[in-house]
Design a protein around this motif. Structure first.
Motif, mmCIF file in Angstrom:
data_model
loop_
_atom_site.group_PDB
_atom_site.id
_atom_site.type_symbol
_atom_site.label_atom_id
_atom_site.label_comp_id
_atom_site.label_asym_id
_atom_site.label_seq_id
_atom_site.Cartn_x
_atom_site.Cartn_y
_atom_site.Cartn_z
ATOM 1 N N PHE A 107 8.393 13.003 1.084
ATOM 2 C CA PHE A 107 8.970 11.697 0.749
ATOM 3 C C PHE A 107 10.244 11.805 -0.088
ATOM 4 C CE2 PHE A 107 4.446 11.050 1.481
ATOM 5 C CZ PHE A 107 4.431 9.942 2.308
ATOM 6 N N GLY A 110 13.717 10.648 1.096
ATOM 7 C CA GLY A 110 13.915 9.220 1.309
ATOM 8 C C GLY A 110 14.084 8.817 2.758
ATOM 9 N N GLU A 112 12.342 7.989 6.459
ATOM 10 C CA GLU A 112 11.095 7.667 7.149
ATOM 11 C C GLU A 112 10.990 8.531 8.401
ATOM 12 O OE1 GLU A 112 8.832 3.936 9.370
ATOM 13 O OE2 GLU A 112 10.515 3.541 8.010
ATOM 14 N N THR A 116 5.857 11.051 7.512
ATOM 15 C CA THR A 116 5.647 10.165 6.364
ATOM 16 C C THR A 116 4.848 8.925 6.755
ATOM 17 O OG1 THR A 116 7.775 9.021 6.666
ATOM 18 C CG2 THR A 116 7.763 10.958 5.225
ATOM 19 N N ASN A 178 13.938 10.652 -4.242
ATOM 20 C CA ASN A 178 13.428 9.301 -4.017
ATOM 21 C C ASN A 178 11.943 9.211 -4.355
ATOM 22 O OD1 ASN A 178 15.712 7.708 -2.454
ATOM 23 N ND2 ASN A 178 15.735 9.816 -1.716
ATOM 24 N N ARG A 182 6.670 4.536 -4.053
ATOM 25 C CA ARG A 182 7.206 3.294 -3.491
ATOM 26 C C ARG A 182 7.380 3.411 -1.978
ATOM 27 N NH1 ARG A 182 9.120 2.816 -8.752
ATOM 28 N NH2 ARG A 182 11.073 3.957 -8.586
ATOM 29 N N GLN A 183 7.726 4.626 -1.520
ATOM 30 C CA GLN A 183 7.854 4.815 -0.074
ATOM 31 C C GLN A 183 6.503 4.709 0.624
ATOM 32 O OE1 GLN A 183 10.916 7.890 1.220
ATOM 33 N NE2 GLN A 183 10.607 8.452 -0.913
ATOM 34 N N ARG A 186 5.675 1.013 0.859
ATOM 35 C CA ARG A 186 6.532 0.327 1.826
ATOM 36 C C ARG A 186 6.117 0.655 3.253
ATOM 37 N NH1 ARG A 186 12.744 0.656 -0.682
ATOM 38 N NH2 ARG A 186 12.224 -0.284 -2.700
ATOM 39 N N ALA A 187 5.657 1.869 3.466
ATOM 40 C CA ALA A 187 5.270 2.299 4.814
ATOM 41 C C ALA A 187 4.088 1.510 5.357
ATOM 42 C CB ALA A 187 4.946 3.795 4.817
ATOM 43 N N LEU A 196 14.759 3.247 -5.304
ATOM 44 C CA LEU A 196 14.017 4.436 -4.900
ATOM 45 C C LEU A 196 14.509 5.712 -5.580
ATOM 46 C CD1 LEU A 196 13.519 4.046 -1.039
ATOM 47 C CD2 LEU A 196 11.784 3.852 -2.823
#
Length: 355
Positions: A107, A110, A112, A116, A178, A182-183, A186-187, A196
């Protein structure tokens, strides 16, 4: 060895890390299958978590022979093995732990990816199954809150081990990446809109991150700017819970952070609070609700009253409530009982005893 046995044994091996392990659960096994293809899982099962040269590792993995270094480098690229090399010395390798390690490496850039997208829901499930309790193991969390507030920021009242600026200025190398938490949120369509790129790492590990394209090098001035902006944005500074040691600063939100979100949802002691607590001057308070909105752990409330109230049992002493108070009614006050972070021996002993 069949796959089920292999990944069970790998989970047990990874869980032996004293600082932070990887307790076995269904979600963890699925995470390991993604991060460690079978051939690499067989190698990882025998890799130590201490730096070793290829020649030293060949003694542990005689069957790998001539292509061992190539396979290790693939694992470095994948983010499951750490590597470093000092001038005039042979390159060394070691197995990364869960944190700081292969929980974050996919991750940090940053981006996607298919990987991930698969990992994100598994990691969130793993928090509930086992990892939340691992973070809090032994009653000594791996991270602590570093407080920031208007009146404490440049004040002599700030305790030496709670002051970030001199610690940051003493670092030889800084990398920023990043935020993985938070990633992950968000995913799965959850989380927040906070910035981020504010996951900070120092020294040799920071160099490793930059070398592998996981982060970028930044200056001391850029680092301090990121910390200022994170505080203004309402993020909590979380650093290593070891006195005099700084390898990481997370800038955490209450919606996504593995430490704060898990603390709220599971009631676990996943992060050590600072030696300060928020206090409100009722005569100055305009009851605007800004501090209530910004508090990452729900410790500040209005409850329809004329002034905000602080639940001191919930407050972590981060200072996030202070920079945007229009009347400067809220600030941090030093706790009556001062608790410095444990030294490295105390920290390791507590984590080992609870293992």
């Amino acid at each position: 060895m069949d796959d089920a046995t292999l990944y069970d044994k790998l989970a047990e091996h990874l869980d032996r890390n004293v600082v932070i392990g990887a307790p076995k659960s269904p979600a963890l096994i699925e995470i390991l299958k993604i991060l460690f293809p079978r051939e690499e899982a067989e190698i990882a099962l025998h890799l130590p978590m201490q730096d070793k040269t290829v020649e030293e590792l060949r003694e542990l993995l005689p069957r790998e022979m001539e292509d061992l270094e190539e396979k290790l480098q693939r694992m470095v690229t994948r983010g499951t093995v750490y590597t470093s090399r000092k001038p005039g010395k042979d390159r060394k390798y070691r197995l990364l732990p869960s944190v700081v390690g292969w929980a974050e490496t996919p991750f940090w850039p940053g981006k996607e990816t298919e990987e991930t997208r698969k990992l994100a829901p598994l990691w969130l499930k793993y928090r509930e199954e086992a990892f939340g309790r691992e973070v809090a193991r032994g009653g000594v969390p791996v991270v602590r809150v570093v407080p920031i507030s208007k009146r404490l920021r440049d004040s002599s009242e700030v305790l030496p081990y709670e002051a970030l600026k001199p610690l940051v200025e003493a670092q030889s190398f800084v990398a920023v990446a990043n935020c993985p938490c938070r990633q992950m949120k968000r995913a799965v369509g959850e989380g927040c809109d906070h910035t981020l790129e504010n996951c900070l790492h120092f020294g040799s590990f920071g160099r490793y991150m930059v070398e592998q394209g996981l982060g970028r090098e930044i200056t001391t001035e850029e680092t301090l700017k990121i910390l200022r902006e994170a505080n203004e944005e309402g993020l909590v500074h979380a650093a290593d819970n070891i006195n005099g040691h700084l390898s990481t600063i997370c800038n955490c939100c209450g919606d996504c952070c593995v430490f704060l979100d898990t603390k709220k949802k599971m009631g676990l002691h996943t992060i050590s609070q600072s030696n300060y607590v928020a206090r409100v001057d009722a005569d100055l308070c305009a009851a605007c609700g800004t501090c209530e909105e910004r508090c990452p752990v729900g410790a500040v409330t209005l409850n329809g009253g004329d002034a905000a109230q602080v639940d001191e049992d919930l407050c972590i002493g981060c200072g996030v409530c202070t920079p945007t108070c229009p009347t400067e009614a809220v600030d941090l006050a030093r706790q009556v009982e001062i608790k410095p972070p444990p030294d490295v021996g105390e920290f390791l002993a507590a984590r080992f005893k609870a293992g």
